[in-house]
Design a protein around this motif. Structure first.
Motif, PDB file in Angstrom:
ATOM      1  N   LEU A  14       4.860  54.548  20.214  1.00 32.63           N
ATOM      2  CA  LEU A  14       7.252  53.971  20.454  1.00 32.63           C
ATOM      3  C   LEU A  14       7.218  52.768  20.113  1.00 32.63           C
ATOM      4  CD1 LEU A  14       9.637  54.749  20.166  1.00 32.63           C
ATOM      5  CD2 LEU A  14      10.064  54.120  22.771  1.00 32.63           C
ATOM      6  N   LYS A  15       5.940  51.822  20.441  1.00 33.42           N
ATOM      7  CA  LYS A  15       6.025  50.388  19.844  1.00 33.42           C
ATOM      8  C   LYS A  15       5.503  50.182  18.407  1.00 33.42           C
ATOM      9  CE  LYS A  15       5.006  48.228  24.872  1.00 33.42           C
ATOM     10  NZ  LYS A  15       4.367  47.741  24.781  1.00 33.42           N
ATOM     11  N   ILE A  16       4.802  51.474  17.943  1.00 30.73           N
ATOM     12  CA  ILE A  16       3.917  50.627  17.051  1.00 30.73           C
ATOM     13  C   ILE A  16       5.024  51.484  16.376  1.00 30.73           C
ATOM     14  CG2 ILE A  16       2.049  52.168  15.394  1.00 30.73           C
ATOM     15  CD1 ILE A  16       0.125  51.953  16.838  1.00 30.73           C
ATOM     16  N   LEU A  17       6.153  53.009  15.906  1.00 31.46           N
ATOM     17  CA  LEU A  17       6.946  53.000  15.435  1.00 31.46           C
ATOM     18  C   LEU A  17       7.715  51.544  14.953  1.00 31.46           C
ATOM     19  CD1 LEU A  17       8.124  55.095  13.310  1.00 31.46           C
ATOM     20  CD2 LEU A  17       9.133  56.438  15.558  1.00 31.46           C
ATOM     21  N   ILE A  18       8.444  51.187  15.820  1.00 32.89           N
ATOM     22  CA  ILE A  18       9.734  50.603  16.659  1.00 32.89           C
ATOM     23  C   ILE A  18       9.060  49.271  15.239  1.00 32.89           C
ATOM     24  CG2 ILE A  18      10.731  48.537  17.895  1.00 32.89           C
ATOM     25  CD1 ILE A  18      10.782  50.920  19.569  1.00 32.89           C
ATOM     26  N   PHE A  19       7.055  49.222  15.771  1.00 38.70           N
ATOM     27  CA  PHE A  19       6.855  47.647  15.143  1.00 38.70           C
ATOM     28  C   PHE A  19       7.473  47.932  12.575  1.00 38.70           C
ATOM     29  CE2 PHE A  19       5.092  46.068  18.595  1.00 38.70           C
ATOM     30  CZ  PHE A  19       5.663  44.863  18.522  1.00 38.70           C
ATOM     31  N   VAL A  20       7.035  49.522  12.963  1.00 35.47           N
ATOM     32  CA  VAL A  20       6.382  49.719  11.760  1.00 35.47           C
ATOM     33  C   VAL A  20       8.067  49.597  10.888  1.00 35.47           C
ATOM     34  CG1 VAL A  20       6.593  52.091  10.159  1.00 35.47           C
ATOM     35  CG2 VAL A  20       4.628  50.916  11.479  1.00 35.47           C
ATOM     36  N   VAL A  21       8.773  50.416  11.687  1.00 36.62           N
ATOM     37  CA  VAL A  21      10.128  50.102  10.820  1.00 36.62           C
ATOM     38  C   VAL A  21      11.374  48.993  10.915  1.00 36.62           C
ATOM     39  CG1 VAL A  21      12.931  51.154  11.641  1.00 36.62           C
ATOM     40  CG2 VAL A  21      11.422  52.826  11.959  1.00 36.62           C
ATOM     41  N   GLY A  22      10.588  47.866  12.293  1.00 35.43           N
ATOM     42  CA  GLY A  22      11.271  46.953  11.799  1.00 35.43           C
ATOM     43  C   GLY A  22      10.639  46.226  10.819  1.00 35.43           C
ATOM     44  N   GLY A  23       9.696  45.916  10.615  1.00 35.33           N
ATOM     45  CA  GLY A  23       9.277  45.628   9.573  1.00 35.33           C
ATOM     46  C   GLY A  23       9.297  46.314   7.731  1.00 35.33           C
ATOM     47  N   LEU A  24       9.782  47.183   8.025  1.00 31.43           N
ATOM     48  CA  LEU A  24      10.621  47.653   6.288  1.00 31.43           C
ATOM     49  C   LEU A  24      11.571  46.980   6.729  1.00 31.43           C
ATOM     50  CD1 LEU A  24       8.999  51.695   6.821  1.00 31.43           C
ATOM     51  CD2 LEU A  24       8.033  49.377   5.562  1.00 31.43           C
ATOM     52  N   VAL A  25      12.440  46.857   7.684  1.00 32.84           N
ATOM     53  CA  VAL A  25      13.657  46.932   7.209  1.00 32.84           C
ATOM     54  C   VAL A  25      14.051  44.964   6.977  1.00 32.84           C
ATOM     55  CG1 VAL A  25      15.846  45.909   8.595  1.00 32.84           C
ATOM     56  CG2 VAL A  25      15.022  48.570   9.318  1.00 32.84           C
ATOM     57  N   VAL A  26      12.734  44.292   7.377  1.00 32.39           N
ATOM     58  CA  VAL A  26      12.909  43.152   7.400  1.00 32.39           C
ATOM     59  C   VAL A  26      11.936  42.712   5.913  1.00 32.39           C
ATOM     60  CG1 VAL A  26      11.592  41.316   7.761  1.00 32.39           C
ATOM     61  CG2 VAL A  26      12.577  42.320   9.790  1.00 32.39           C
ATOM     62  N   LEU A  27      11.398  43.703   5.069  1.00 36.04           N
ATOM     63  CA  LEU A  27      10.669  43.547   4.231  1.00 36.04           C
ATOM     64  C   LEU A  27      11.941  44.104   3.380  1.00 36.04           C
ATOM     65  CD1 LEU A  27       8.383  43.489   2.024  1.00 36.04           C
ATOM     66  CD2 LEU A  27       7.903  45.808   2.569  1.00 36.04           C
ATOM     67  N   GLY A  28      13.096  45.175   3.299  1.00 36.58           N
ATOM     68  CA  GLY A  28      13.892  45.580   2.160  1.00 36.58           C
ATOM     69  C   GLY A  28      15.158  44.726   2.512  1.00 36.58           C
ATOM     70  N   ILE A  29      15.121  43.680   2.725  1.00 35.27           N
ATOM     71  CA  ILE A  29      15.733  42.367   3.564  1.00 35.27           C
ATOM     72  C   ILE A  29      15.566  41.197   2.282  1.00 35.27           C
ATOM     73  CG2 ILE A  29      16.999  40.681   4.731  1.00 35.27           C
ATOM     74  CD1 ILE A  29      17.648  42.644   6.882  1.00 35.27           C
ATOM     75  N   GLY A  30      14.439  40.873   2.681  1.00 35.69           N
ATOM     76  CA  GLY A  30      13.628  40.172   2.412  1.00 35.69           C
ATOM     77  C   GLY A  30      13.633  40.460   0.458  1.00 35.69           C
ATOM     78  N   LEU A  31      13.376  40.954  -0.160  1.00 39.89           N
ATOM     79  CA  LEU A  31      12.981  41.921  -1.536  1.00 39.89           C
ATOM     80  C   LEU A  31      14.729  41.452  -1.652  1.00 39.89           C
ATOM     81  CD1 LEU A  31      10.689  44.476  -1.438  1.00 39.89           C
ATOM     82  CD2 LEU A  31      10.410  42.298  -1.922  1.00 39.89           C
TER      83      LEU A  31
END
Length: 196
Positions: A14-31
């Motif tokens: 669950l922690k890994i899944l949260i970090f991956v989803v959070g990273g993708l959200v931050v990457l999408g916002i940055g792009l």
């Protein structure tokens, strides 16, 4: 004990899944922010100049005059540019050609050698450059024959290099006159010069 291991495994995943989803959200916002800020095609210099002029609204000289007059008043007509006729001298373009590779020769009465790169310039048409290219082996041989007569004292210093350039121009023109009937090389440029 088996029941205790299962909640730990689920919480780790669950922690890994949260970090991956959070990273993708931050990457999408940055792009997305990068595209909005920098993604549009940049304006050409002409468009930038026109937008600056539009933003300022008036030329600096006009705004100073209007400020001195109180800001309001009749707009003065802009003087028109007057073109003057000038005699045009016929200007010839200088054409350059660099002989491919470098040429190496031993210096007379010395253990040292000289390696040079040679370029030529002319203000005649490109026929001269075609003649040089067509007769390249003969021109290289003439240059090497001339350089083999130089000693160390003949190539040291700026004046010696200028004299060498003039001598090489003379040699190349003589070779072209012999082979093509016309020289046309105005100067020789030493594009590289190594003495060891």
């Amino acid at each position: 004990m088996a029941d205790d291991d299962e909640p730990k495994k689920k919480s780790g995943i669950l922690k890994i899944l949260i970090f991956v989803v959070g990273g993708l959200v931050v990457l999408g916002i940055g792009l997305g922010a990068g595209y909005v800020l920098f993604g549009s095609k940049p304006d050409s210099p002409e468009q930038l100049a026109a937008s600056i002029i539009e933003r300022n609204g008036k030329a600096p000289a006009q705004s100073e005059e209007e400020d001195a007059e109180g800001g309001e008043g009749e707009s003065r007509p802009t003087p028109e540019k007057v073109t003057k006729e000038s005699p045009k001298d016929e200007v010839f373009q200088t054409l350059y050609y660099e002989i491919p590779g470098t040429m190496t020769t031993n210096l007379r009465d010395s253990r040292r050698f000289l390696q040079i790169g040679v370029g030529i310039s002319t203000r005649y048409d490109d026929e001269i450059l075609r003649n040089v290219e067509a007769n390249l082996p003969a021109i290289k041989a003439a240059i090497l024959a001339t350089l083999s007569g130089y000693g160390e004292e003949d190539v040291i210093g700026l004046d010696a290099r200028k004299a060498m350039s003039m001598e090489l121009a003379k040699v190349i023109n003589e070779e072209l006159e012999l082979l093509e009937g016309f020289g046309g090389v105005e100067s020789v440029l030493l594009t590289s010069f190594v003495m060891q």
